[in-house]
Scaffold this active site. Structure first.
Site: not given
Length: 280
Positions: A120, A122, A127
């Protein structure tokens, strides 16, 4: 006189906040979208991807946004960045969008979570210094129809924490190693790696392969390849196990660093990559 003291107190508080911010060297920005305000977050993320210079790690529950997908493909194919993606199992069949087949066709390393529970997250780590996270899935619905938020956290310390968690999940989903046997019989698997390990402490990497295979280990730090004693070529014994133990220099920079192991036997080769985290 009372006004003067209040002014001095206020100046002192502001200076205190400035000092803390300078020590942390972190910048946090928040962005929002809603059904009447779209493309703000999408544009910011696309810009961040386009400015990436070295690596992009993505863990995403739903990845169906074409513009974000195109930007990731360009970063991998056109600029040669290290791009890796973790997706939830719902993305496998393309029923929630076509980014997964497009990303896979581009050759980008992707692992799809099929174990108990949803992936779940996100989040993207760019870098090793910028974390992008929040409620926002990389989808058209998030951009055009929902109330969503993201924060951009530009902080190397936080980025290393997210990178370590990404790699932990990656290794779990790939069978605890990134094994790429090039022959049909030779294999190379990770048994254990010491992580985290403090500066000046000893770390061990143990792998399993075919007996008699010649194995080489390399460790990559921020300053380049490690020259620590103990990291030399070894031959797998009759049980097929090989281990290396070496001291992490007290001057090694804290962070998550790569370990590369290769094995060779009868003209066949195999390789794996794993990671360990150095702490102060």
């Amino acid at each position: 006189m009372r006004k003067v003291w209040l002014l001095l107190i206020l100046v002192g508080v502001l200076l205190g906040f400035t000092t803390l911010a300078d020590e942390a060297e972190c910048l946090v920005e928040a962005f929002f979208v809603s059904p009447t305000i779209d493309q703000v977050i999408e544009r910011k993320i696309v810009d961040a991807i386009n400015c990436a210079e070295d690596s992009i790690l993505i863990a995403m529950y739903s990845f169906t946004d074409d513009e974000l997908g195109d930007a990731v493909v360009a970063a991998y194919q056109d600029r040669g960045l290290d791009v890796r993606i973790l997706l939830d199992g719902s993305q496998r069949d393309g029923s929630h969008g076509q980014e997964w087949p497009k990303l896979q066709a581009a050759g980008i390393p992707i692992l799809v979570e099929d174990v108990t529970g949803l992936l779940h997250h996100k989040v993207a780590v760019i870098d090793e210094e910028l974390v992008i996270t929040g409620s926002y899935n990389w989808s058209a619905s998030a951009d055009e129809r929902n109330f969503e938020n993201v924060v951009f956290i530009r902080c190397e310390t936080i980025a290393q924490e997210y990178k370590a968690e990404f790699l932990r999940i990656w290794n779990v989903l790939s069978g605890s190693s990134l094994s790429q046997p090039l022959g049909q019989e030779l294999f190379l698997g990770l048994i254990d790696v010491t992580s985290p390990v403090g500066q000046g402490r000893y770390a061990t990497v143990e792998v399993e392969t075919l007996p008699g295979a010649s194995c080489i280990i390399k460790v990559w730090y921020k300053t380049g390849w490690s020259t620590a004693a103990g990291l030399y070529s070894k031959e797998a014994g009759e049980r097929g196990r090989v281990s290396w133990t070496c001291q992490v220099s007290p001057r090694t920079s804290p962070g998550t660093w790569s370990v590369y192991v290769t094995a060779a036997l009868n003209g066949e080769t195999a390789a794996l990559e794993t990671y360990f985290t150095v702490t102060e």
